[in-house]
Scaffold this motif. Structure first.
Motif, PDB file in Angstrom:
ATOM      1  N   LEU A 275       0.933  -0.979  -0.069  1.00  0.00           N
ATOM      2  CA  LEU A 275      -0.085  -0.104  -0.085  1.00  0.00           C
ATOM      3  C   LEU A 275       0.935   1.361   0.144  1.00  0.00           C
ATOM      4  N   ARG A 276       0.194   2.438  -0.690  1.00  0.00           N
ATOM      5  CA  ARG A 276       0.909   3.488  -0.772  1.00  0.00           C
ATOM      6  C   ARG A 276       0.908   4.577   0.488  1.00  0.00           C
ATOM      7  N   LEU A 277       2.047   5.021   1.054  1.00  0.00           N
ATOM      8  CA  LEU A 277       2.084   5.743   2.102  1.00  0.00           C
ATOM      9  C   LEU A 277       0.994   7.039   2.099  1.00  0.00           C
ATOM     10  N   LEU A 278       1.261   7.852   1.045  1.00  0.00           N
ATOM     11  CA  LEU A 278       0.874   9.058   0.928  1.00  0.00           C
ATOM     12  C   LEU A 278      -0.731   9.127   0.609  1.00  0.00           C
ATOM     13  N   TYR A 279      -0.925   8.050  -0.385  1.00  0.00           N
ATOM     14  CA  TYR A 279      -2.374   8.074  -0.841  1.00  0.00           C
ATOM     15  C   TYR A 279      -3.341   6.949  -0.195  1.00  0.00           C
ATOM     16  N   GLU A 280      -2.856   6.108   0.687  1.00  0.00           N
ATOM     17  CA  GLU A 280      -3.884   5.111   1.327  1.00  0.00           C
ATOM     18  C   GLU A 280      -3.156   5.043   2.838  1.00  0.00           C
ATOM     19  N   ALA A 281      -2.026   4.722   3.287  1.00  0.00           N
ATOM     20  CA  ALA A 281      -1.785   4.353   4.599  1.00  0.00           C
ATOM     21  C   ALA A 281      -1.966   5.536   5.547  1.00  0.00           C
ATOM     22  N   ASN A 282      -1.530   6.784   5.018  1.00  0.00           N
ATOM     23  CA  ASN A 282      -1.568   7.821   5.559  1.00  0.00           C
ATOM     24  C   ASN A 282      -2.894   8.486   5.996  1.00  0.00           C
ATOM     25  N   PRO A 283      -3.679   8.546   5.094  1.00  0.00           N
ATOM     26  CA  PRO A 283      -5.037   9.259   5.105  1.00  0.00           C
ATOM     27  C   PRO A 283      -5.930   8.214   6.222  1.00  0.00           C
ATOM     28  N   MET A 284      -5.860   6.854   5.915  1.00  0.00           N
ATOM     29  CA  MET A 284      -6.511   5.722   6.623  1.00  0.00           C
ATOM     30  C   MET A 284      -6.280   5.787   7.831  1.00  0.00           C
ATOM     31  N   SER A 285      -4.927   6.151   8.246  1.00  0.00           N
ATOM     32  CA  SER A 285      -4.185   5.945   9.559  1.00  0.00           C
ATOM     33  C   SER A 285      -4.870   7.062  10.393  1.00  0.00           C
ATOM     34  N   LEU A 286      -4.727   8.420   9.752  1.00  0.00           N
ATOM     35  CA  LEU A 286      -5.388   9.536  10.546  1.00  0.00           C
ATOM     36  C   LEU A 286      -7.006   9.303  10.917  1.00  0.00           C
ATOM     37  N   LEU A 287      -7.740   8.852   9.950  1.00  0.00           N
ATOM     38  CA  LEU A 287      -9.095   8.297  10.347  1.00  0.00           C
ATOM     39  C   LEU A 287      -9.252   7.361  11.512  1.00  0.00           C
ATOM     40  N   VAL A 288      -8.366   6.252  11.475  1.00  0.00           N
ATOM     41  CA  VAL A 288      -8.484   5.405  12.403  1.00  0.00           C
ATOM     42  C   VAL A 288      -8.105   5.803  13.969  1.00  0.00           C
ATOM     43  N   GLU A 289      -6.881   6.699  13.962  1.00  0.00           N
ATOM     44  CA  GLU A 289      -6.475   7.263  15.026  1.00  0.00           C
ATOM     45  C   GLU A 289      -7.437   8.330  15.656  1.00  0.00           C
ATOM     46  N   GLN A 290      -8.033   8.891  14.579  1.00  0.00           N
ATOM     47  CA  GLN A 290      -8.975   9.982  15.222  1.00  0.00           C
ATOM     48  C   GLN A 290     -10.286   9.120  15.865  1.00  0.00           C
ATOM     49  N   ALA A 291     -10.571   8.113  15.484  1.00  0.00           N
ATOM     50  CA  ALA A 291     -11.639   7.323  15.974  1.00  0.00           C
ATOM     51  C   ALA A 291     -11.218   6.327  17.087  1.00  0.00           C
ATOM     52  N   GLY A 292     -10.127   6.413  17.608  1.00  0.00           N
ATOM     53  CA  GLY A 292      -9.573   5.753  18.766  1.00  0.00           C
ATOM     54  C   GLY A 292      -8.896   4.555  18.644  1.00  0.00           C
ATOM     55  N   GLY A 293      -8.715   4.207  17.513  1.00  0.00           N
ATOM     56  CA  GLY A 293      -7.833   3.030  17.006  1.00  0.00           C
ATOM     57  C   GLY A 293      -6.258   3.131  16.801  1.00  0.00           C
ATOM     58  N   ALA A 294      -5.566   2.567  16.148  1.00  0.00           N
ATOM     59  CA  ALA A 294      -4.161   2.514  16.142  1.00  0.00           C
ATOM     60  C   ALA A 294      -3.579   2.109  14.641  1.00  0.00           C
TER      61      ALA A 294
END
Length: 334
Positions: A275-294
């Motif tokens: 998976l691509r860091l800038l287009y997939e991993a980063n935005p999904m990680s921000l969403l998940v962490e903002q929702a209390g995940g990791a």
């Protein structure tokens, strides 16, 4: 029941948070408008002749679907003259897209995967658009790759749109995660869920088991623990779910919990992951962490990674906090 439109939600959020930039809110609305057009094209499918291969490859060397090309162009066309952007970058393009000469320049950078999971298009399974917004560094030019090489923790907004039975926009502006559903009769995104929270623990995991023979030992160990069920070290039974569209898999996790893994394996080791860091991993990680995940690669938090290239790839483990912690522990113990 009256529901807030995306536009009104952003207006009211600005009233509550005076530091929230009006231009950023306008940019989010522009992305949402583009995604409405993409949803319409997907909905027509074979009726509009948009299914099948485009006959071209993207910068990753992957065969493009017609809708990959259409979706990419819609996002470029909708946002290139908005006056809000310094540049755009796409998973489908080798280099950044500069704002056309003569068009007003803005202060943000828009990065996107225009159609995630496009291999599912022809079989009518949910796909999506993923986007990330960064501030363009002072003195930088949005036409140059270096402007986009910022850690995921620097994102000012991120989101995705899932094109399924309903079209949903899931968005964070850095203060929680909210979901909007497209009313197809009015063409308006309406707020349907506020402050999504991922349960800390789960009984579901999402991984492509066909790659099991290629996984590293820590991932083999972690998944074996899940498969062992009640009689294993975790003491409970797990279900596996895999759509093959990151947007659909992550949307399930944000909705009801779970953990998603696309780990490093011997097939992709030379590329750093799938998976691509800038287009997939980063935005999904921000969403998940903002929702209390990791979110982690197994070795470090994804949002801490300093990108070295526009199309850098990374391993991804994200979702319910307790499960990500256990997967990371397997890597540390190895």
């Amino acid at each position: 029941m009256s529901r807030l439109s995306l536009s009104r939600y952003l207006t009211e959020t600005r009233r509550r948070q005076p530091t929230l930039d009006t231009s950023l809110c306008q940019l989010v609305e522009g992305v949402a408008e583009a995604c409405k057009a993409i949803a319409a094209a997907i909905g027509k499918g074979g009726l509009a002749g948009v299914l099948g291969e485009a006959g071209s490859d993207n910068v990753q060397g992957e065969a493009q679907k017609k809708l990959d090309v259409i979706s990419n162009q819609v996002l470029l066309d909708t946002n290139s003259h908005s006056g809000l952007l310094a540049g755009m970058a796409s998973e489908e393009m080798e280099v950044p897209f500069p704002i056309p000469e003569g068009a007003p320049q803005g202060k943000y950078l828009l990065l996107f995967d225009p159609l995630d999971g496009s291999s599912n298009i022809d079989v009518n399974i949910s796909v999506g658009t993923i986007f990330s917004i960064l501030a363009c560094p002072d003195g930088s030019n949005g036409a140059h790759e270096s402007a986009y090489l910022q850690a995921g923790s620097r994102q000012v907004a991120a989101g995705y749109v899932v094109y399924g039975p309903a079209t949903q926009l899931v968005l964070t502006l850095g203060a929680g995660v909210h979901s909007f559903t497209l009313d197809r009769e009015t063409g308006t995104f309406l707020l349907t869920q506020e402050n999504l929270r991922i349960p800390e623990e789960t009984r579901e995991f999402s991984i492509n088991m066909s790659n099991q023979r290629f996984w590293e030992a820590p991932v083999q160990r972690y998944v074996a623990e899940l498969q062992a069920g009640k009689t294993g070290p975790r003491g409970k039974d797990y279900n596996m779910r895999w759509v093959g569209s990151m947007v659909a898999d992550v949307h399930r996790i944000l909705t009801r919990g779970g953990v998603f893994l696309y780990p490093l394996d011997s097939k992709m080791q030379d590329k750093g992951g799938k998976l691509r860091l800038l287009y997939e991993a980063n935005p999904m990680s921000l969403l998940v962490e903002q929702a209390g995940g990791a979110a982690s690669t197994g070795r470090q938090p994804i949002l801490d990674i300093a990108p070295g290239a526009l199309h850098q790839r990374v391993p991804v483990i994200l979702g319910s906090r307790a499960e990500v912690a256990r997967a990371v522990a397997c890597h540390q113990e190895a």
